[in-house]
Structure formats: structure tokens, C-alpha cells
Design an enzyme around this catalytic site. Structure first.
Site, short mmCIF file in Angstrom:
data_model
loop_
_atom_site.label_atom_id
_atom_site.label_comp_id
_atom_site.label_asym_id
_atom_site.label_seq_id
_atom_site.Cartn_x
_atom_site.Cartn_y
_atom_site.Cartn_z
N ASP A 154 4.68 7.59 7.40
CA ASP A 154 5.15 6.21 7.31
C ASP A 154 5.07 5.66 5.88
O ASP A 154 4.59 4.55 5.66
CB ASP A 154 4.37 5.30 8.27
CG ASP A 154 5.09 3.98 8.52
OD1 ASP A 154 6.30 3.91 8.25
OD2 ASP A 154 4.44 3.03 8.99
N SER A 166 3.12 -5.11 6.67
CA SER A 166 3.37 -3.67 6.59
C SER A 166 3.77 -3.26 5.18
O SER A 166 4.65 -3.86 4.57
CB SER A 166 4.47 -3.26 7.57
OG SER A 166 4.05 -3.39 8.89
N HIS A 187 8.83 2.45 7.88
CA HIS A 187 9.44 1.64 8.94
C HIS A 187 9.93 0.29 8.43
O HIS A 187 10.72 -0.37 9.10
CB HIS A 187 8.47 1.47 10.12
CG HIS A 187 7.36 0.49 9.89
ND1 HIS A 187 6.08 0.86 9.57
CD2 HIS A 187 7.33 -0.87 9.97
CE1 HIS A 187 5.31 -0.21 9.46
NE2 HIS A 187 6.06 -1.27 9.69
#
Length: 377
Positions: free
Chosen positions: A146, A224, A116
Site C-alpha cells: 500500500d 491515509s 489506495h
């Protein structure tokens, strides 16, 4: 009193003398006030206190400092760039779109991050610990867990791969450290513990990421794709999601993809650009069933030439009288299937070419079919 010539000359010197005394008194007052103000200012400022000697860092502090020094050169900042047309000309501008974190995987320049992180940009730029920037090429992506892999052409002496651990022997309560770029603040260290294990968090494709690590180490937007490390400095997870507060920031609950998942997905992405997953060879639906309280995965279509077709699996089909439902998968190799995610999770334990026993409900009865798994590629 009438003016007297003899009186005038004697009065003026007296007036001048009095005025001079008043001026001198005023100056003296101002000088005194200024001196007093300087004294008060000096008194309020005071003298610096002597510095007390340090007892030195505690052993656990020293260990954390050393771990950060070793691991931080492996952590990178990832900036995504989008091409946009300038509103006032025909020129295409490169506009920064977002940022995230990644880490060096190997000496060949592969960088691991979240899928993402790259989703909103056309290009990616990697900034290393020494602030040098490198254009990055996307090698492979797996939205189901992911994860994504980039590659940069940096000299090998600039590449410091992280040591890889395992998630099999993790314990709730053990110390963990996260390094990332929250809110663009590069190489930020946060510490905490493993709060829980074997969590399930949804990916962007709605598939569940199994075995996720829950931690209270602060993870914020920008973290992230960054590494979650154990106290030995080994990679044990990739930070991926948070349960945000009302303001969208960290609320004490963060999740990381377990390193054992990372360690089989990343080599697949480097070698093939995608992950080869074993498939039965069917399209499934469970939303209609859930609304009626039925557990299982309904077959809506069968892929021609697949193991499912050869095993005789039946798909739902339309007739003039309505819809005839296809086979309902209720278990695979004896493991119960309640949703589509259960099918995906069970199949990840097998390889392409394996034969598995699939139990289906067909009409009023139940059948067990032998299905040879095919490749997702």
C-alpha cells in the site's frame, strides 16, 4: 342632569388637564422601564475579568509545538481527479474524486503516499504547506504494501523532506505524532502512543503487511499516506488503515506501515517504478487446503524457465480421472509455510539469484529441492 351653558366651559379644561397628566405619566413609565432595562442589560453583561498571567508551556508541550512547526511543511495534501463525461454535453469534466495525505521524501520532488489514495483517480494534485498546488506524476506503486510515489516539479526551496528513522528499536508505550488531512482539514496534528508492534494487516491484494505499527493517535479518513513521527520528529511509519467505529471514524486503533519497509520499497519505486521481489516461479493456492485443515501452499502451475521448473517442481494437473495434486510447499529454508502469505514473507528476506531449500510434500513422501530465485520484474 340637563346641560348648563355656565357649567360647560369650566368642565372642558379639567378634562384636558387630566388627559395631559395621563400622557405624561405614560411617558414617564416608558422612560423608566427603558432605563431599568438598560441597567439590567448592563448588569447582566458585566465587565470582562482580568486576564491571569500564563505560566508558559510545559516542556513536553513546547517540544510538541516545535516538532509540529518543523514537520508540518513536509506534509502535503493529495487530491485525486477523475475525467468524467458531462451528461448534458460531450465535454469531459475534471471532477475531484478523493483526498489523502502524503509527505516530501527528497529534494527531487518525490512524494510518498498510500497506493489506495490514488486508486480512484486519473490524475493527482499535490498541495504544499504554502497552499501552492502542483500536478503530480505517478512514479511507482506497490499495492502489496500500500505505498506509492509521486513526483512534482516544485522549486527545491519549497521542498522540506522528512527525517527518516527506523522501526527496529520502537517500543510499545513511546509517544508518536500523526500529521494529516482528516476529513479535508489540512495539517491536523494528533498525538498518542505505540499501542502494539508487529501487527499484520491485509493490503488491497490480500497480502499481509508485516510488522505494522498499531497506535492510538487519531487517524481518520484523509489521514491515509501521512507520516507517523517519533518524539524526535523522525518518520517511523506511514499511516494506512484504521479499525473504524460504526460511523466509519476513528475508534482508537490505527495502523502504520513500518518505516524500514518504506525505506526499501520507496527507493525501488523511484528507480524502477515497481519493487523487485524474488520469486520461486510458481502459482500457488491454499484455499482448497484450508477448507480441509491442511497447512501449506499448493503449486497449481510452474513458470517455464523459472528456478522452480529447473528444480523439478510439479504442478497440479487434470486427467480423465480427475485432478492430480501438485507439490505442497511446507517450508522454505526451515521456516514453516502454512499459507501463501508465509511464502511471500519468507522470500522477502532473500534476493534475486539466491538459492533456497524448499521442502515439498509429493505423494506420500517429502522432498527438499534447491531453487534459484527469479525476479518479479
Amino acid at each position: 342632569m340637563p346641560y348648563s351653558a355656565s357649567r360647560g366651559p369650566t368642565e372642558r379644561p379639567r378634562i384636558a388637564t387630566a388627559a395631559g397628566l395621563m400622557v405624561l405619566a405614560g411617558l414617564a413609565f416608558l422612560l423608566a422601564a427603558r432605563w431599568q432595562g438598560n441597567v439590567l442589560q448592563a448588569d447582566s453583561r458585566g465587565e470582562p475579568r482580568p486576564v491571569a498571567p500564563s505560566a508558559g508551556l510545559l516542556p513536553e508541550e513546547r517540544s510538541t509545538v516545535e516538532l509540529f512547526r518543523r514537520a508540518s511543511p513536509s506534509v502535503v495534501n493529495i487530491t485525486t481527479v477523475t475525467n468524467r463525461r458531462n451528461l448534458f454535453s460531450r465535454r469531459i469534466d475534471r471532477v475531484p474524486e478523493g483526498s489523502g495525505t502524503g509527505f516530501i521524501w527528497d529534494a527531487q520532488g518525490h512524494v510518498v503516499t498510500n497506493f489506495h489514495v490514488l486508486l480512484s483517480g486519473h490524475e493527482a494534485v499535490v498541495t504544499l504547506d504554502d497552499q501552492s498546488t502542483w500536478p503530480a506524476k505517478v512514479v511507482g506503486q506497490d499495492p502489496h504494501v500500500d505505498l506509492a510515489v509521486l513526483k512534482i516539479e516544485a522549486p527545491v526551496e519549497k521542498l522540506r523532506p522528512l527525517a527518516v528513522g527506523t522501526s527496529r528499536d520502537l517500543e510499545v508505550g513511546q509517544s508518536v505524532l500523526a500529521i494529516g488531512n482528516p476529513f479535508g482539514l489540512d495539517h491536523t496534528l494528533t498525538t498518542g502512543v505505540i499501542s502494539a508492534l508487529d501487527r499484520e494487516v491485509p493490503s488491497l491484494t490480500k497480502r499481509l503487511i508485516r510488522g505494522a505499527i498499531q497506535t492510538d493517535a487519531a487517524i481518520n479518513p484523509g489521514n491515509s499516506g501521512g507520516p507517523l513521527l517519533d518524539s524526535s520528529g523522525r518518520l517511523i511509519g506511514v499511516n494506512t488503515q484504521i479499525v473504524p467505529s460504526a460511523a466509519g471514524a476513528w475508534a482508537g486503533i490505527g495502523f502504520a506501515i513500518p518505516v524500514d519497509t518504506v525505506n526499501w520499497v520507496v527507493p525501488e519505486l523511484i528507480a524502477h517504478g515497481q519493487v523487485e521481489r524474488p520469486l520461486i516461479g510458481v502459482e500457488l493456492n491454499d484455499s482448497l487446503l484450508r477448507s480441509r485443515g491442511i497447512r501449506g501452499a499448493l503449486i497449481t502451475s510452474v513458470v517455464p524457465g523459472s528456478g522452480a521448473e529447473r528444480a523439478g517442481m510439479r504442478a497440479s494437473r487434470r486427467t480423465r480421472g480427475g485432478i492430480i495434486l501438485g507439490d505442497l510447499i511446507t517450508s522454505i529454508e526451515g521456516r514453516s509455510v502454512a499459507t501463501i502469505n508465509d511464502v511471500h514473507t519468507i522470500l522477502e528476506s532473500y534476493r534475486v539469484g539466491d538459492v533456497v531449500a524448499v521442502t515439498v510434500v509429493r505423494g506420500d513422501g517429502e522432498e527438499e529441492l534447491e531453487v534459484r530465485l527469479s525476479s518479479s520484474r
